[in-house]
Design an enzyme around this catalytic site. Structure first.
Site, PDB file in Angstrom:
ATOM      1  CG  HIS A 283       7.731   5.282  14.334  1.00 44.83           C
ATOM      2  ND1 HIS A 283       8.206   3.974  14.585  1.00 44.83           N
ATOM      3  CD2 HIS A 283       6.706   5.183  13.314  1.00 44.83           C
ATOM      4  CE1 HIS A 283       7.522   3.062  14.007  1.00 44.83           C
ATOM      5  NE2 HIS A 283       6.685   3.526  13.389  1.00 44.83           N
TER       6      HIS A 283
ATOM      7  CE  LYS B 229      -2.064  -1.749   3.574  1.00 50.87           C
ATOM      8  NZ  LYS B 229      -1.773  -3.315   3.432  1.00 50.87           N
ATOM      9  CB  ILE B 230       3.584   2.449   2.339  1.00 46.07           C
ATOM     10  CG1 ILE B 230       2.553   2.651   3.488  1.00 46.07           C
ATOM     11  CG2 ILE B 230       4.465   3.673   2.147  1.00 46.07           C
ATOM     12  CD1 ILE B 230       3.199   2.323   4.764  1.00 46.07           C
TER      13      ILE B 230
ATOM     14  CD  GLU C 257      11.333   3.124  16.175  1.00 46.66           C
ATOM     15  OE1 GLU C 257      11.646   3.342  14.899  1.00 46.66           O
ATOM     16  OE2 GLU C 257       9.766   2.982  16.314  1.00 46.66           O
TER      17      GLU C 257
ATOM     18  CG  ASP D 121       6.230  -6.812  -3.246  1.00 46.06           C
ATOM     19  OD1 ASP D 121       5.921  -7.946  -2.564  1.00 46.06           O
ATOM     20  OD2 ASP D 121       5.861  -5.823  -2.529  1.00 46.06           O
TER      21      ASP D 121
ATOM     22  NE  ARG E 241       7.394  -1.733  12.488  1.00 45.40           N
ATOM     23  CZ  ARG E 241       6.232  -0.914  12.200  1.00 45.40           C
ATOM     24  NH1 ARG E 241       6.756   0.249  11.586  1.00 45.40           N
ATOM     25  NH2 ARG E 241       5.182  -1.108  12.435  1.00 45.40           N
TER      26      ARG E 241
ATOM     27  N   PRO F  23       7.946  -5.028   5.061  1.00 44.49           N
ATOM     28  CG  PRO F  23       6.561  -6.966   5.257  1.00 44.49           C
ATOM     29  CD  PRO F  23       7.134  -6.099   4.420  1.00 44.49           C
TER      30      PRO F  23
END
Ligand code: NAD
Length: 334
Positions: A295, A154-155, A263, A174, A234, A206
């Site tokens: 973030h 999606k992003i 983080e 991908d 991430r 991810p």
């Protein structure tokens, strides 16, 4: 039904109270993160609601079960911080917010790209001090440059659309085929070609065991000299120590981060009066060609509205025995 929220911030309150108007769940908001020392605070609740840096490992999940918790509601998309096998063993249902506003993160990615390329962070400080010299502020036209996107979900897809709008050539990698991206004009390629050919590389996959430290000494060595690297996905996708070496050698020309592997000890709190002990993070901050945000890529009104509404809807659907947006351990997925 009582829900204990961990890592809760003031700016979320109005959104959750509004989303809860008709369901009227009892919401207990805690600022502390969920971990093995705070888990007891969930006592008396049916569900816990957690965010990106809360820890729901086997120990915490076993304790949650003992406390009578039935549901873990993630108010974020990623779920790398939840031990799904342990949740299944303990018969805890896990739900998440799979999409809240891919625009928020894709647009923030471009905020980082534009800031780095046109040195806005440096120009802002100079002009405030009455220094109008332009030395060191030269960027390049994005038009005609090649941007490589790792992860075309999606992003990644919205980022591709924005990049195409700037006149960039877009390469995409991908694990899944993506016809929609191809129709947009994204050139699907293998990861080696993407590393080798991109002026800008942006991460949108991810964090999984396969993608941990995807950006490491070896992959960095195959990239163009002066590459711009952006990570709004991430932190652990990047080996920060290897990245520091590449910044020192000039292999990386610009680095934009919204996430950082360690983080959890830093982000979402005011540490301005403290001495930060993380030397890797402080070294990253010391480079003039690095911009780090804490973030915040998701932080738009639209995203927070969707996060709150979907979370309340997920919890409500669990009560109706049809949990929406459930996340299952890998071996249970169809
Ligand atoms: P998504 O699930 O829609 O897309 C992820 C894509 O990555 C999928 O197409 C998937 O096939 C692909 N992928 C999986 N493993 C891969 C691999 N090894 N190599 C290449 N591609 C791989 O997710 P999304 O909504 O686009 O979000 C992407 C990531 O952005 C999330 O996982 C999350 O970590 C991060 N995120 C960050 C923020 C923030 O505020 N910074 C907010 C939301 C999401």
């Amino acid at each position: 039904m009582k829900i204990t929220f961990f890592s809760f911030k003031d700016y979320e309150k109005a959104f959750f109270e509004k989303a809860n108007t008709s369901t009227n769940f009892q919401l207990k908001f805690l600022e502390v993160p969920l971990n093995s020392t705070t888990v007891d605070l969930a006592k008396g609740s049916t569900a816990v609601c957690i965010f990106v840096n809360d820890i729901a490992d086997k120990e915490v999940i076993t304790k949650l079960k003992e406390l009578g918790i039935q549901l873990i509601a993630l108010r974020c998309a990623g779920y790398n911080n939840v031990d799904l096998e342990a949740a299944e063993e303990n018969k805890l249902v896990v739900v998440r917010v799979p999409a809240y506003s891919p625009y928020s993160v894709a647009e923030h990615t471009f905020a980082l790209i534009l800031t780095l390329n046109r040195k806005i962070h440096r120009a802002y400080n100079r002009v405030r001090e009455g220094n109008f010299s332009l030395g060191g502020l030269m960027g390049y036209d994005l038009h005609g440059k090649t941007i490589g996107l790792i992860g075309l979900g999606k992003i990644g897809m919205i980022t591709a659309k924005i990049a195409i709008g700037f006149g960039c050539k877009v390469l995409g990698y991908d694990l899944q085929p993506n016809e929609e991206c191809e129709k947009l004009g994204v050139e699907i390629t293998d990861i080696e070609t993407l590393f080798k050919s991109s002026d800008i590389i942006s991460l949108h996959c991810p964090l999984t065991p396969e993608t941990k430290h995807l950006i490491n000494k070896d992959s960095l060595s195959t990239m163009k000299n002066g590459v711009m690297l952006v990570n709004t996905s991430r932190g652990a996708l990047i080996d920060a120590v290897a990245v520091i070496e590449s910044l020192k050698s000039g292999k990386i020309g610009h680095l934009g981060l919204d996430v950082y592997e360690e983080e959890a000890h830093l982000f979402f709190q005011d540490l301005s009066e403290k001495v930060i002990q993380d030397d890797v993070f402080m070294r990253l901050l010391s480079f003039p060609n690095v911009v780090i945000t804490g973030h915040q890529a998701f932080l738009t009104q639209e995203a927070l509205t969707n996060i709150a509404e979907t979370t309340i809807e997920n919890i409500d659907s669990y009560l109706n025995a049809e949990p929406l947006n459930e996340v299952k351990a890998l071996h249970l997925k169809s």
